[in-house]
Design a protein around this motif. Structure first.
Motif, mmCIF file in Angstrom:
data_model
loop_
_atom_site.group_PDB
_atom_site.id
_atom_site.type_symbol
_atom_site.label_atom_id
_atom_site.label_comp_id
_atom_site.label_asym_id
_atom_site.label_seq_id
_atom_site.Cartn_x
_atom_site.Cartn_y
_atom_site.Cartn_z
ATOM 1 N N VAL A 82 24.182 24.679 -148.013
ATOM 2 C CA VAL A 82 24.825 24.700 -149.327
ATOM 3 C C VAL A 82 23.872 25.198 -150.409
ATOM 4 C CG1 VAL A 82 25.926 23.309 -151.118
ATOM 5 C CG2 VAL A 82 26.428 22.869 -148.708
ATOM 6 N N PHE A 83 22.630 24.704 -150.405
ATOM 7 C CA PHE A 83 21.700 25.117 -151.448
ATOM 8 C C PHE A 83 21.460 26.623 -151.415
ATOM 9 C CE2 PHE A 83 20.184 20.585 -151.103
ATOM 10 C CZ PHE A 83 20.585 20.223 -152.372
ATOM 11 N N ARG A 84 21.263 27.174 -150.224
ATOM 12 C CA ARG A 84 21.020 28.617 -150.118
ATOM 13 C C ARG A 84 22.270 29.409 -150.490
ATOM 14 N NH1 ARG A 84 16.543 30.235 -147.302
ATOM 15 N NH2 ARG A 84 17.584 32.080 -146.475
ATOM 16 N N VAL A 85 23.435 28.903 -150.106
ATOM 17 C CA VAL A 85 24.684 29.589 -150.439
ATOM 18 C C VAL A 85 24.877 29.666 -151.950
ATOM 19 C CG1 VAL A 85 27.200 29.380 -150.334
ATOM 20 C CG2 VAL A 85 25.829 29.083 -148.256
ATOM 21 N N LEU A 86 24.553 28.583 -152.645
ATOM 22 C CA LEU A 86 24.715 28.570 -154.099
ATOM 23 C C LEU A 86 23.634 29.391 -154.795
ATOM 24 C CD1 LEU A 86 25.652 24.819 -154.690
ATOM 25 C CD2 LEU A 86 27.184 26.791 -154.650
ATOM 26 N N GLU A 87 22.426 29.398 -154.240
ATOM 27 C CA GLU A 87 21.321 30.112 -154.869
ATOM 28 C C GLU A 87 21.371 31.615 -154.603
ATOM 29 O OE1 GLU A 87 17.937 28.252 -153.167
ATOM 30 O OE2 GLU A 87 18.142 26.407 -154.334
ATOM 31 N N ARG A 88 21.940 32.021 -153.432
ATOM 32 C CA ARG A 88 21.886 33.430 -153.021
ATOM 33 C C ARG A 88 23.281 33.932 -152.624
ATOM 34 N NH1 ARG A 88 17.473 33.353 -148.399
ATOM 35 N NH2 ARG A 88 18.214 35.493 -148.224
ATOM 36 N N PRO A 89 24.238 33.896 -153.543
ATOM 37 C CA PRO A 89 25.616 34.254 -153.179
ATOM 38 C C PRO A 89 25.771 35.699 -152.716
ATOM 39 C CG PRO A 89 25.388 34.056 -155.566
ATOM 40 C CD PRO A 89 24.130 33.515 -154.971
ATOM 41 N N ILE A 90 24.986 36.620 -153.261
ATOM 42 C CA ILE A 90 25.098 38.022 -152.844
ATOM 43 C C ILE A 90 24.541 38.193 -151.440
ATOM 44 C CG2 ILE A 90 24.353 40.387 -153.327
ATOM 45 C CD1 ILE A 90 24.330 39.627 -156.309
ATOM 46 N N ASP A 91 23.380 37.589 -151.178
ATOM 47 C CA ASP A 91 22.789 37.672 -149.840
ATOM 48 C C ASP A 91 23.717 37.086 -148.780
ATOM 49 O OD1 ASP A 91 20.562 38.845 -150.874
ATOM 50 O OD2 ASP A 91 19.289 37.065 -150.764
ATOM 51 N N VAL A 92 24.400 36.009 -149.132
ATOM 52 C CA VAL A 92 25.338 35.385 -148.185
ATOM 53 C C VAL A 92 26.378 36.396 -147.738
ATOM 54 C CG1 VAL A 92 27.184 33.683 -147.967
ATOM 55 C CG2 VAL A 92 25.008 33.028 -148.984
ATOM 56 N N MET A 93 26.998 37.054 -148.698
ATOM 57 C CA MET A 93 28.042 38.012 -148.367
ATOM 58 C C MET A 93 27.473 39.221 -147.619
ATOM 59 S SD MET A 93 30.961 36.850 -149.590
ATOM 60 C CE MET A 93 32.014 38.256 -149.899
ATOM 61 N N ALA A 94 26.410 39.810 -148.166
ATOM 62 C CA ALA A 94 25.880 41.039 -147.597
ATOM 63 C C ALA A 94 25.302 40.819 -146.202
ATOM 64 C CB ALA A 94 24.806 41.611 -148.523
ATOM 65 N N THR A 95 24.486 39.780 -146.047
ATOM 66 C CA THR A 95 23.823 39.541 -144.770
ATOM 67 C C THR A 95 24.795 39.098 -143.697
ATOM 68 O OG1 THR A 95 21.754 38.966 -145.897
ATOM 69 C CG2 THR A 95 22.022 38.207 -143.618
ATOM 70 N N ASN A 96 25.636 38.136 -144.011
ATOM 71 C CA ASN A 96 26.522 37.593 -142.985
ATOM 72 C C ASN A 96 27.520 38.637 -142.488
ATOM 73 O OD1 ASN A 96 25.104 35.290 -143.532
ATOM 74 N ND2 ASN A 96 26.848 34.088 -144.246
ATOM 75 N N ILE A 97 28.090 39.399 -143.393
ATOM 76 C CA ILE A 97 29.091 40.386 -142.991
ATOM 77 C C ILE A 97 28.430 41.586 -142.312
ATOM 78 C CG2 ILE A 97 30.863 41.978 -143.822
ATOM 79 C CD1 ILE A 97 31.454 39.929 -146.056
ATOM 80 N N ALA A 98 27.368 42.119 -142.917
ATOM 81 C CA ALA A 98 26.718 43.298 -142.348
ATOM 82 C C ALA A 98 26.109 42.996 -140.985
ATOM 83 C CB ALA A 98 25.643 43.811 -143.303
ATOM 84 N N GLY A 99 25.521 41.813 -140.825
ATOM 85 C CA GLY A 99 24.917 41.461 -139.549
ATOM 86 C C GLY A 99 25.937 41.383 -138.432
ATOM 87 N N SER A 100 27.076 40.775 -138.706
ATOM 88 C CA SER A 100 28.109 40.645 -137.675
ATOM 89 C C SER A 100 28.702 42.003 -137.312
ATOM 90 C CB SER A 100 29.220 39.710 -138.160
ATOM 91 O OG SER A 100 28.732 38.398 -138.312
ATOM 92 N N GLU A 101 28.982 42.835 -138.316
ATOM 93 C CA GLU A 101 29.578 44.136 -138.020
ATOM 94 C C GLU A 101 28.595 45.017 -137.247
ATOM 95 O OE1 GLU A 101 31.073 48.008 -137.892
ATOM 96 O OE2 GLU A 101 29.245 47.514 -139.020
ATOM 97 N N ARG A 102 27.327 44.945 -137.612
ATOM 98 C CA ARG A 102 26.332 45.760 -136.902
ATOM 99 C C ARG A 102 26.205 45.326 -135.447
ATOM 100 N NH1 ARG A 102 20.147 46.081 -136.723
ATOM 101 N NH2 ARG A 102 19.840 48.253 -136.118
ATOM 102 N N LEU A 103 26.223 44.030 -135.207
ATOM 103 C CA LEU A 103 26.151 43.542 -133.832
ATOM 104 C C LEU A 103 27.355 43.999 -133.023
ATOM 105 C CD1 LEU A 103 24.749 41.537 -131.747
ATOM 106 C CD2 LEU A 103 26.518 39.945 -132.455
ATOM 107 N N LEU A 104 28.551 43.846 -133.565
ATOM 108 C CA LEU A 104 29.759 44.240 -132.843
ATOM 109 C C LEU A 104 29.793 45.745 -132.593
ATOM 110 C CD1 LEU A 104 32.158 41.910 -134.812
ATOM 111 C CD2 LEU A 104 31.700 41.737 -132.360
ATOM 112 N N ARG A 105 29.307 46.519 -133.558
ATOM 113 C CA ARG A 105 29.242 47.968 -133.367
ATOM 114 C C ARG A 105 28.275 48.317 -132.233
ATOM 115 N NH1 ARG A 105 26.312 50.639 -137.281
ATOM 116 N NH2 ARG A 105 27.075 49.025 -138.698
ATOM 117 N N ALA A 106 27.158 47.600 -132.163
ATOM 118 C CA ALA A 106 26.197 47.833 -131.085
ATOM 119 C C ALA A 106 26.800 47.498 -129.729
ATOM 120 C CB ALA A 106 24.933 47.007 -131.327
#
Length: 326
Positions: A82-106
């Motif tokens: 929760v603390f990281r989600v509230l402190e880094r809302p942009i990183d949450v969206m960018a990292t979580n979504i981009a990481g999953s899509e990149r893995l599935l593409r691989a």
């Protein structure tokens, strides 16, 4: 079996490492150590059947090679807590979504089809006040989407990617919505309530309950969770599956605090902190969250072996052992 675990130095991932190495599999972990720790893997680092790479899943240049090696992939890498989600809302969206899509593409490009288990979260259900939450329920995204919901939105996007790749690219995928996993190696500093309560109770410090404490959750020991994840990964299908994973015995946070005090034989008081004080900003909590496990129990035979009291006793003993050794 060759097993790739993204986020494998973290709380749940490191227990999956233990499980698979214990049965003779070869394991490769990639983790950027933002919340994971080498200490979680210390007993395995010199093994020939284990390999650790410190890297970010979003930029790791060897992802395609690792995916092509794997028979099974657990994708756990994400910005969490929760603390990281509230402190880094942009990183949450960018990292979580981009990481999953990149893995599935691989996986799509690797030339064959490993089993994929993608970790989602009960957070995707949003601010529902229903009884037990079912996988086929409509999901709720709060108006204006405050940062509190960025994690849920990112995980919902991950689910959509996983099901899309399953159905259009024939990738065998299971999506698991995890409900409040607890146990050894979980840290309280990112907002996890059980390790915080246990440490406070053992130290005799006040147990800090965020909000009024009437909110309830259902907790599952990580050692049970990884057994269920293992069995579910074997159910991966190109139709895609979404499965709740957790326990269905709810307890309020006030009751959890009292239980931790009782199990520790502590005289700690309980203090309630307003969310604005605890998190430094306005926070919308969920009054209760409990999974419907009908689909899970229809797919696998395993049932949890750890009670909440047994988990608390184990965690209390571990904290006291660490303090005695220091």
């Amino acid at each position: 079996m060759h097993v790739l675990i993204t986020g494998g130095a973290g709380f749940i991932g490191s227990h999956l490492v233990d499980l698979h190495l214990g049965r003779g599999d070869k394991v490769h972990v990639v983790d950027n150590l933002s919340t994971g720790s080498r200490d979680n893997l210390a007993s395995h680092l010199d093994r020939a059947d284990f390999h650790f790479t410190e890297a970010d899943i979003v930029t790791w240049p060897s992802l395609d090679e690792a995916v092509g090696w794997a028979d099974r992939i657990y994708h756990l890498a994400a910005v969490v807590g929760v603390f990281r989600v509230l402190e880094r809302p942009i990183d949450v969206m960018a990292t979580n979504i981009a990481g999953s899509e990149r893995l599935l593409r691989a996986v799509d490009h690797c030339g064959w089809r490993p089993q994929v288990l993608l970790a989602s979260s009960s957070e995707v259900y949003g601010p529902r006040v229903d009884g037990c939450l079912r996988e086929d329920m409509d999901l709720i995204v709060q108006a204006d989407a405050p940062p509190r919901w960025n994690y849920a939105i990112s995980k919902l996007a991950d689910e959509a990617f996983a099901l899309s790749y399953a159905r259009t690219k024939a990738i065998p995928v299971t999506v698991v919505r995890l409900f409040n996993t607890v146990g050894p190696r979980q840290r309280g500093r990112y907002g996890m309530v059980v390790p915080r309560f246990v440490s406070q109770a053992v130290a005799g410090d006040p147990l800090t309950v965020f909000g009024d404490g009437t909110q309830s959750r259902s907790f599952t020991d990580v050692r049970d969770t990884v057994q269920m994840l293992d069995q579910l990964a074997g159910c991966a299908t190109t139709d895609g599956l979404i499965v709740n994973v957790g326990g269905n015995h709810e307890i309020s946070i006030n009751e959890l605090a009292e239980r931790a005090i009782e199990r520790a034989g502590s005289s700690s008081p309980v203090e309630h902190l307003p969310y604005e004080v605890a998190y430094g900003q306005e926070y919308v909590d969920i009054p209760h969250r409990c999974p419907d496990l009908t689909r899970l129990h229809g797919l696998i035979e395993y049932r949890p072996q750890w009670t909440l009291d047994a988990t608390l006793d184990d965690l209390i003993a571990r904290v006291r052992h660490r303090e005695g050794a220091s």
